[in-house]
Design a protein around this motif. Structure first.
Motif, PDB file in Angstrom:
ATOM      1  N   LEU A   8       4.351   0.455 -14.865  1.00 23.81           N
ATOM      2  CA  LEU A   8       2.941   0.234 -15.203  1.00 23.81           C
ATOM      3  C   LEU A   8       2.010   1.351 -14.757  1.00 23.81           C
ATOM      4  CD1 LEU A   8       2.481  -3.583 -14.377  1.00 23.81           C
ATOM      5  CD2 LEU A   8       3.369  -2.513 -16.456  1.00 23.81           C
ATOM      6  N   VAL A   9       2.366   2.060 -13.698  1.00 20.44           N
ATOM      7  CA  VAL A   9       1.461   3.071 -13.129  1.00 20.44           C
ATOM      8  C   VAL A   9       2.112   4.449 -13.201  1.00 20.44           C
ATOM      9  CG1 VAL A   9       0.111   3.743 -11.111  1.00 20.44           C
ATOM     10  CG2 VAL A   9       0.593   1.318 -11.535  1.00 20.44           C
ATOM     11  N   PRO A  10       1.585   5.365 -14.011  1.00 17.92           N
ATOM     12  CA  PRO A  10       2.117   6.738 -14.036  1.00 17.92           C
ATOM     13  C   PRO A  10       2.012   7.378 -12.656  1.00 17.92           C
ATOM     14  CG  PRO A  10       0.683   6.342 -15.916  1.00 17.92           C
ATOM     15  CD  PRO A  10       0.522   5.163 -15.002  1.00 17.92           C
ATOM     16  N   SER A  11       3.026   8.145 -12.270  1.00 14.03           N
ATOM     17  CA  SER A  11       3.064   8.693 -10.914  1.00 14.03           C
ATOM     18  C   SER A  11       1.991   9.743 -10.657  1.00 14.03           C
ATOM     19  CB  SER A  11       4.450   9.295 -10.630  1.00 14.03           C
ATOM     20  OG  SER A  11       4.742  10.331 -11.556  1.00 14.03           O
ATOM     21  N   LEU A  42       0.819  -1.213   0.000  1.00 11.28           N
ATOM     22  CA  LEU A  42       0.000   0.000   0.000  1.00 11.28           C
ATOM     23  C   LEU A  42       0.855   1.266   0.000  1.00 11.28           C
ATOM     24  CD1 LEU A  42      -2.837  -0.938   2.534  1.00 11.28           C
ATOM     25  CD2 LEU A  42      -2.935  -0.968   0.043  1.00 11.28           C
ATOM     26  N   GLY A  43       1.842   1.351   0.901  1.00 12.37           N
ATOM     27  CA  GLY A  43       2.637   2.568   1.041  1.00 12.37           C
ATOM     28  C   GLY A  43       3.443   2.916  -0.189  1.00 12.37           C
ATOM     29  N   SER A  44       3.784   1.925  -1.007  1.00  4.29           N
ATOM     30  CA  SER A  44       4.580   2.195  -2.203  1.00  4.29           C
ATOM     31  C   SER A  44       3.829   3.056  -3.206  1.00  4.29           C
ATOM     32  CB  SER A  44       5.001   0.881  -2.865  1.00  4.29           C
ATOM     33  OG  SER A  44       3.863   0.083  -3.170  1.00  4.29           O
ATOM     34  N   GLY A  45       2.497   3.041  -3.156  1.00  4.53           N
ATOM     35  CA  GLY A  45       1.709   3.857  -4.074  1.00  4.53           C
ATOM     36  C   GLY A  45       1.892   5.338  -3.814  1.00  4.53           C
ATOM     37  N   GLU A  46       1.775   5.739  -2.552  1.00  8.67           N
ATOM     38  CA  GLU A  46       1.987   7.149  -2.202  1.00  8.67           C
ATOM     39  C   GLU A  46       3.431   7.558  -2.433  1.00  8.67           C
ATOM     40  OE1 GLU A  46       1.292  10.226   1.556  1.00  8.67           O
ATOM     41  OE2 GLU A  46       0.579   8.151   1.661  1.00  8.67           O
ATOM     42  N   ALA A  47       4.382   6.625  -2.189  1.00 10.05           N
ATOM     43  CA  ALA A  47       5.798   6.921  -2.439  1.00 10.05           C
ATOM     44  C   ALA A  47       6.043   7.196  -3.915  1.00 10.05           C
ATOM     45  CB  ALA A  47       6.659   5.754  -1.970  1.00 10.05           C
ATOM     46  N   ALA A  90      -4.398   9.390 -10.117  1.00  8.45           N
ATOM     47  CA  ALA A  90      -5.116   9.934  -8.956  1.00  8.45           C
ATOM     48  C   ALA A  90      -5.337   8.890  -7.870  1.00  8.45           C
ATOM     49  CB  ALA A  90      -6.458  10.520  -9.405  1.00  8.45           C
ATOM     50  N   GLU A  91      -5.570   7.637  -8.264  1.00  7.42           N
ATOM     51  CA  GLU A  91      -5.875   6.586  -7.286  1.00  7.42           C
ATOM     52  C   GLU A  91      -4.733   6.304  -6.310  1.00  7.42           C
ATOM     53  OE1 GLU A  91      -8.574   6.026 -10.754  1.00  7.42           O
ATOM     54  OE2 GLU A  91      -6.448   6.444 -10.457  1.00  7.42           O
ATOM     55  N   ALA A 146      -7.539  -2.920  -0.951  1.00  7.71           N
ATOM     56  CA  ALA A 146      -6.862  -3.185  -2.215  1.00  7.71           C
ATOM     57  C   ALA A 146      -7.001  -2.061  -3.228  1.00  7.71           C
ATOM     58  CB  ALA A 146      -7.397  -4.487  -2.818  1.00  7.71           C
ATOM     59  N   SER A 147      -8.035  -1.232  -3.111  1.00  7.00           N
ATOM     60  CA  SER A 147      -8.239  -0.180  -4.110  1.00  7.00           C
ATOM     61  C   SER A 147      -7.095   0.827  -4.134  1.00  7.00           C
ATOM     62  CB  SER A 147      -9.566   0.547  -3.848  1.00  7.00           C
ATOM     63  OG  SER A 147      -9.574   1.124  -2.557  1.00  7.00           O
ATOM     64  N   ALA A 148      -6.330   0.951  -3.048  1.00  3.14           N
ATOM     65  CA  ALA A 148      -5.212   1.892  -2.986  1.00  3.14           C
ATOM     66  C   ALA A 148      -3.879   1.245  -3.346  1.00  3.14           C
ATOM     67  CB  ALA A 148      -5.112   2.500  -1.585  1.00  3.14           C
ATOM     68  N   SER A 149      -3.863  -0.067  -3.532  1.00  2.00           N
ATOM     69  CA  SER A 149      -2.609  -0.754  -3.829  1.00  2.00           C
ATOM     70  C   SER A 149      -2.182  -0.499  -5.270  1.00  2.00           C
ATOM     71  CB  SER A 149      -2.771  -2.259  -3.617  1.00  2.00           C
ATOM     72  OG  SER A 149      -1.617  -2.944  -4.064  1.00  2.00           O
ATOM     73  N   PRO A 150      -0.920  -0.097  -5.496  1.00  2.00           N
ATOM     74  CA  PRO A 150      -0.453   0.101  -6.872  1.00  2.00           C
ATOM     75  C   PRO A 150      -0.494  -1.186  -7.692  1.00  2.00           C
ATOM     76  CG  PRO A 150       1.373   0.200  -5.318  1.00  2.00           C
ATOM     77  CD  PRO A 150       0.114   0.200  -4.508  1.00  2.00           C
ATOM     78  N   LEU A 151      -0.451  -2.341  -7.032  1.00  2.00           N
ATOM     79  CA  LEU A 151      -0.574  -3.601  -7.759  1.00  2.00           C
ATOM     80  C   LEU A 151      -1.962  -3.733  -8.364  1.00  2.00           C
ATOM     81  CD1 LEU A 151       1.839  -4.039  -5.708  1.00  2.00           C
ATOM     82  CD2 LEU A 151       1.261  -6.463  -5.796  1.00  2.00           C
ATOM     83  N   VAL A 152      -2.981  -3.327  -7.600  1.00  2.00           N
ATOM     84  CA  VAL A 152      -4.359  -3.374  -8.088  1.00  2.00           C
ATOM     85  C   VAL A 152      -4.580  -2.312  -9.154  1.00  2.00           C
ATOM     86  CG1 VAL A 152      -6.764  -2.980  -7.436  1.00  2.00           C
ATOM     87  CG2 VAL A 152      -5.303  -4.394  -5.997  1.00  2.00           C
ATOM     88  N   ILE A 153      -4.031  -1.121  -8.928  1.00  4.22           N
ATOM     89  CA  ILE A 153      -4.164  -0.049  -9.919  1.00  4.22           C
ATOM     90  C   ILE A 153      -3.543  -0.480 -11.241  1.00  4.22           C
ATOM     91  CG2 ILE A 153      -3.480   2.322 -10.478  1.00  4.22           C
ATOM     92  CD1 ILE A 153      -3.552   2.889  -7.446  1.00  4.22           C
TER      93      ILE A 153
END
Length: 530
Positions: free
Chosen positions: A305-308, A73-78, A311-312, A320-327
């Motif tokens: 895979l996920v542009p920085s 989860l935290g890697s998404g905000e990072a 918005a999500e 899981a909705s906030a996980s970059p793996l799910v995004i």
């Protein structure tokens, strides 16, 4: 040197030397003629901790305590804060700091394998007040984190049904993981191994999935390094330009440190490990490189895979909705994967909760050994489980119920802020202990080449780890001074303030002094060839 008794445990390749003078709460029953009966080892009146953990148990224990919400989860905000390259560099850089700490810990733990290792080393090698402050900060960190993981697990379940009462699952998970920690250590080790394996398999599966999507399997076709080009390799935070990019990178170092926290759990289990002189160095090497490889690979492919600027990444949920793996799965157009990732998140959180109780209880045993906690905390049952220590650590997990009330949420968040950078405090202390350990060895004419394991690039590597751990500790809340917020200031520094209060308070009350080189205890619990 004062006389000592020797004990050997079944399956231990070396002999653990215990000083007879200045008896600790963990001591050996000695017969009238001075011989030692290994069957009567006691720990404050009960059986000893038992050396039933293998190298792979230690590795999976550390993996279980490390790979969790910080990565998933935290890697998404990072990623959103520093961009794909900035985030990747931050995780690699903090990984180098962790490696310096791990090899330092390995050298000491292979020589003196004792439960809660680094807490004991701080008291014996440096200053009893350092051991007190470090041990209680570390215990508080893991016991509060246990409460956090119980709440997180309940929130993750709400991903499937928002109407579920969280209190039910907090209670159920608390009972289950408290009970698991009362099992014999070999059963606990096996259970944790299978739990942690799920996370490793998931990350490996995600890496394979990411390679396929990046090569063109997803709905957007070939991606390559397009996310590094637009919106760019680095992201600016708070201010624009190069300064903002550096601010983003430096602020992510704390997130990376939080994600790596738990790697040092290999040392916590040193007192319950078979053949520690061989097992501990091997376990630490494999654990670090395994965790480091999984972390860096995951961050790398998330950045592809996920542009920085997605918005999500900043929606702030805990499921899981906030996980970059799910995004990444949603962007690729694969709808079923989020449910799989959510299930894995649940196992990740529960595995971490299991490790939290274990590590916290063993730190209490170490504090008891060094007389920083009541002696009864070292008592064990016939299976070698320190039941008082497990019970107290688990009881703190009941604070999870605070989060279920409207007013309790703020209290719970403040408790979490206290432990947010506890890992850097622990790592700094381990580096200090190792520098002191090497100095004492040199003063006594003991070549490091004769140790069961000698850490590389010393003492420079330990100075490197110590310098940057302290620097990150001091600067972790630097953004507060750019946009002042009193609450954010205390959130960033309350754990450091608490550590200082405990250190100075203990020193004032007990009038302790730094341990002189001549008085450093290198004999108690030492492993000798035999």
């Amino acid at each position: 040197m004062e006389s000592s008794t020797h004990s050997s445990s079944s399956g231990v390749g070396g002999v653990v030397e215990k000083s007879a003078a200045g008896k600790n709460p963990i001591q050996a029953q000695t017969s009238a003629n001075g011989s030692h009966d290994g069957s009567q080892d006691i720990e404050a009146g009960g059986a000893e901790l038992q050396r039933h953990l293998h190298s792979y148990h230690l590795q999976f224990l550390a993996i279980g305590g490390t790979i969790g919400t910080g990565l998933f989860l935290g890697s998404g905000e990072a990623l959103a804060t520093s961009g794909p390259v900035g985030c990747l560099i931050a995780f690699i850089f903090v990984g180098s700091i962790v490696y310096s700490v791990m090899v330092s810990l390995s050298e000491m733990a292979a020589y003196i394998p004792v439960a809660g290792s680094f807490t004991v080393y701080a008291s014996r090698f440096v200053d009893p007040s350092l051991g007190f402050a470090m041990g209680w900060t570390y215990w508080f960190s893991w016991s509060i984190t246990f409460a956090l993981e119980l709440v997180a697990a309940s929130v993750i379940i709400q991903y499937w049904d928002a109407g579920i009462n969280m209190a039910i699952f907090v209670a159920v998970f608390w009972v289950v993981f408290t009970a698991l920690n009362f099992l014999p250590i070999r059963w606990f080790g096996e259970f944790e191994m299978w739990f942690a394996s799920i996370k490793v398999i998931t990350i490996v599966g995600f890496i394979i999935f990411a390679i396929c999507v990046d090569a063109g399997v997803g709905q957007h076709g070939y991606l390559g390094f397009s996310a590094w080009v637009h919106p760019g390799p680095f992201a600016a935070s708070i201010v624009e330009g190069n300064t903002g990019m550096f601010v983003g990178f430096w602020s992510v170092l704390v997130t990376a440190g939080f994600s790596y926290q738990g790697t040092e759990l290999v040392g916590v289990g040193a007192g319950e490990t078979r053949d520690p002189a061989k097992t501990i160095p091997s376990a630490i090497r494999w654990t670090f490189w395994g965790i480091f490889s999984l972390f860096v690979a995951t961050i790398f492919f998330i950045g592809l895979l996920v542009p920085s600027d997605t918005a999500e990444l900043l929606i702030g949920t805990s499921d899981a909705s906030a996980s970059p793996l799910v995004i990444a799965a949603n962007l690729a157009g694969i709808p079923v994967l989020p449910h799989i990732i959510n299930a894995v998140l649940l196992t990740a959180v529960l595995s971490a909760a299991n490790s939290n109780v274990y590590s916290g209880s063993r730190i209490l045993v170490a504090l008891s050994q060094e007389k920083h906690a009541p002696a009864f905390m070292s008592r064990t049952n016939r299976f070698g489980t320190p039941y008082f220590a497990v019970g107290l650590t688990s009881a703190v997990g009941l604070l999870a119920f605070l989060n279920l009330s409207s007013g309790g949420t703020n209290v719970f968040n403040w408790l979490l802020n206290i432990v947010s950078i506890a890992g850097f405090i622990t790592w700094s202390s381990i580096s200090i202990c190792h520098l002191r350990f090497m100095r004492v060895l040199k003063a006594r004419g003991i070549p490091r080449a004769t140790l069961p394991y000698a850490a590389p690039l010393q003492p420079y590597f330990s100075y490197f780890g110590l310098f940057f751990c302290v620097l990150i500790l001091i600067t972790n809340g630097f953004t507060v001074f750019m946009e002042w917020s009193t609450s954010d200031f205390f959130a960033s520094y309350i754990s450091l303030i608490l550590w200082l209060v405990m250190f100075l308070g203990h020193k004032l009350v007990f009038r302790t002094k730094p341990v002189r080189s001549a008085d450093v205890d290198l004999d108690s619990d030492r492993v000798k060839a035999g």
